[in-house]
Enzyme design. Structure first.
Site, mmCIF file in Angstrom:
data_model
loop_
_atom_site.group_PDB
_atom_site.id
_atom_site.type_symbol
_atom_site.label_atom_id
_atom_site.label_comp_id
_atom_site.label_asym_id
_atom_site.label_seq_id
_atom_site.Cartn_x
_atom_site.Cartn_y
_atom_site.Cartn_z
ATOM 1 N N ARG A 66 0.830 -1.209 0.000
ATOM 2 C CA ARG A 66 0.000 0.000 0.000
ATOM 3 C C ARG A 66 0.868 1.264 0.000
ATOM 4 O O ARG A 66 0.536 2.260 -0.639
ATOM 5 C CB ARG A 66 -0.909 -0.037 1.238
ATOM 6 N N HIS A 70 0.540 4.469 -2.427
ATOM 7 C CA HIS A 70 0.312 5.820 -1.895
ATOM 8 C C HIS A 70 1.435 6.770 -2.283
ATOM 9 O O HIS A 70 1.205 7.975 -2.426
ATOM 10 C CB HIS A 70 0.148 5.764 -0.374
ATOM 11 N N ASP A 71 2.636 6.247 -2.435
ATOM 12 C CA ASP A 71 3.739 7.092 -2.876
ATOM 13 C C ASP A 71 3.544 7.507 -4.329
ATOM 14 O O ASP A 71 3.633 8.690 -4.671
ATOM 15 C CB ASP A 71 5.071 6.353 -2.715
ATOM 16 N N VAL A 74 0.820 10.211 -5.487
ATOM 17 C CA VAL A 74 1.007 11.600 -5.067
ATOM 18 C C VAL A 74 2.398 12.055 -5.495
ATOM 19 O O VAL A 74 3.395 11.540 -5.005
ATOM 20 C CB VAL A 74 0.844 11.749 -3.541
ATOM 21 N N GLY A 76 4.005 11.266 -7.988
ATOM 22 C CA GLY A 76 4.764 10.213 -8.649
ATOM 23 C C GLY A 76 5.583 9.403 -7.659
ATOM 24 O O GLY A 76 5.640 9.701 -6.470
ATOM 25 N N SER A 80 8.179 10.582 -1.672
ATOM 26 C CA SER A 80 7.682 11.726 -0.894
ATOM 27 C C SER A 80 6.826 11.301 0.291
ATOM 28 O O SER A 80 6.717 12.025 1.284
ATOM 29 C CB SER A 80 6.897 12.690 -1.791
ATOM 30 N N GLU A 93 3.002 14.429 3.435
ATOM 31 C CA GLU A 93 1.984 13.439 3.066
ATOM 32 C C GLU A 93 1.659 12.486 4.210
ATOM 33 O O GLU A 93 0.516 12.042 4.359
ATOM 34 C CB GLU A 93 2.457 12.628 1.848
ATOM 35 N N ASN A 99 -3.018 8.474 4.982
ATOM 36 C CA ASN A 99 -1.684 7.924 5.244
ATOM 37 C C ASN A 99 -1.392 7.681 6.716
ATOM 38 O O ASN A 99 -0.349 7.111 7.055
ATOM 39 C CB ASN A 99 -0.606 8.855 4.673
ATOM 40 N N HIS A 197 -6.008 -5.786 -2.545
ATOM 41 C CA HIS A 197 -6.841 -6.002 -1.357
ATOM 42 C C HIS A 197 -6.975 -7.483 -1.007
ATOM 43 O O HIS A 197 -7.696 -7.825 -0.066
ATOM 44 C CB HIS A 197 -8.238 -5.408 -1.574
ATOM 45 N N THR A 198 -6.301 -8.352 -1.748
ATOM 46 C CA THR A 198 -6.330 -9.777 -1.400
ATOM 47 C C THR A 198 -5.508 -10.056 -0.144
ATOM 48 O O THR A 198 -5.624 -11.132 0.441
ATOM 49 C CB THR A 198 -5.822 -10.647 -2.567
ATOM 50 N N SER A 251 -7.809 -15.950 3.802
ATOM 51 C CA SER A 251 -6.495 -15.999 3.139
ATOM 52 C C SER A 251 -5.895 -14.598 3.021
ATOM 53 O O SER A 251 -5.282 -14.269 2.017
ATOM 54 C CB SER A 251 -6.609 -16.637 1.747
ATOM 55 N N ASP A 256 -3.451 -14.023 -3.590
ATOM 56 C CA ASP A 256 -4.074 -14.926 -4.553
ATOM 57 C C ASP A 256 -5.214 -14.214 -5.270
ATOM 58 O O ASP A 256 -5.453 -13.023 -5.056
ATOM 59 C CB ASP A 256 -4.558 -16.204 -3.859
#
Length: 329
Positions: A66, A70-71, A74, A76, A80, A93, A99, A197-198, A251, A256
């Site tokens: 994540r 998130h980097d 924002v 690129g 940051s 940030e 964050n 999100h798995t 899981s 997966d």
């Protein structure tokens, strides 16, 4: 060739060479093996550090993935998101609400420290985030992909930009498509990267409105499976701000394609997950992966992660190579 034409051709070649020297970013993009000569052991060092942390705290894998997302969304992929508050910039940030739940900064710092001992002043924090994210996914039995490197670190970090550019969990499909398109990512990248999100967990407050007050009338989200709503209500009380729920129940520490099975059954935890069923292209991909046990998902995920890792990168003489990831030089 006449003497005049020869002279003109030589002049153009010299001019082109001069422009190349003046603008080193023009030819220095990202590439696999960027540090092959300057720090050949960088990937082994980063992987060893990442695996060491995850073997002791496996729940960090999802936050590290994540963090890269998130980097990149924002300013690129410029590191940051790693910058701490300072007198010159009290609201980086990190302080933005989306964050504040990021974790795993100690992994990035440890990897950077280990790399600095071998190759001081060579490898950027932005590249380390990208490598750690790949290794975290691989650690959770996910795909391995080659990470193009050569990013440099940015010197600017503003909390307001994080609020502006990061897609919220309540986003609908048009909002998601717009945000991804603005970063040069395709609709396929959107539906592929959503499957991050798995792995991992989420606080109840990110989806509680779907359970208790979807339209402000004490109702539930009709796009969410009623049986799943009942299970979630047993875990999340109204107003709950502390409880964590597995995003991929059963899981959540294995990378997966089960995410797509859940979404296809209307059990995606966030509105942004459910939104994938409201667009023909994203719905087709969800159903394909759900029905074929993720036949192309691992390959697709690696491709989309490389695409995401290209967003707004600083290369050549732009930015800097930070000595410490939390502070500009």
């Amino acid at each position: 060739m006449s003497t005049l034409k020869l002279f003109s051709s030589l002049l153009l070649l010299q001019l082109g060479a001069s422009l190349f020297l003046l603008d080193p970013t023009s030819a220095q993009g990202l590439k696999v093996g960027f540090y092959e000569k300057t720090c050949p052991s960088v990937e082994a060092i980063v992987k060893q550090t990442t695996d060491s942390f995850l073997s002791r705290a496996p729940s960090l894998a999802a936050p590290l993935l994540r963090m890269h997302f998130h980097d990149c969304f924002v300013r690129g992929c410029d590191g940051s998101v790693l910058l701490n508050s300072s007198s010159a910039n009290p609201q980086p940030e990190k302080t933005a609400f989306p964050n504040q739940s990021l974790r795993g900064f100690q992994v990035i710092d440890a990897a950077k420290s280990a790399v600095e001992k071998t190759c001081p002043g060579v490898v950027s924090c932005a590249d380390i985030i990208a490598l750690v994210a790949r290794d975290a996914v691989s650690f959770d039995k996910g795909p391995f992909w080659e990470v193009p490197t050569g990013r440099r670190d940015g010197r600017v970090s503003n909390s307001s930009e994080a609020l502006q550019f990061l897609p919220p969990p309540t986003a609908n499909i048009s909002d998601l498509k717009s945000r991804f398109s603005a970063k040069g990512l395709s609709v396929k990248d959107l539906v592929v990267l959503s499957a991050g999100h798995t792995i991992g967990t989420s606080h109840c407050f990110n989806f509680n409105n779907r359970l208790y007050n979807f339209t402000g009338k004490g109702d539930t989200d009709p796009s969410l499976d009623p049986n799943y709503i009942a299970k979630l209500k047993n875990k999340c009380r109204s107003g709950d701000t502390t409880t964590l729920v597995e995003m991929d129940p059963g899981s959540f520490r294995t990378f997966d394609s089960d995410y797509y099975t859940l979404v296809s059954k209307r059990r995606g935890l966030f509105q942004s997950d459910a939104a994938l069923l409201t667009d023909s292209e994203t719905k087709a991909y969800v159903n394909l992966q759900a029905s074929t046990h993720g036949s192309t998902f691992f390959k697709d995920f690696g491709v989309s992660m490389v695409n995401m890792g290209n967003i707004g990168v600083l290369t050549g003489a732009a930015g800097e190579i930070r000595k410490h990831c939390a502070f500009i030089n």
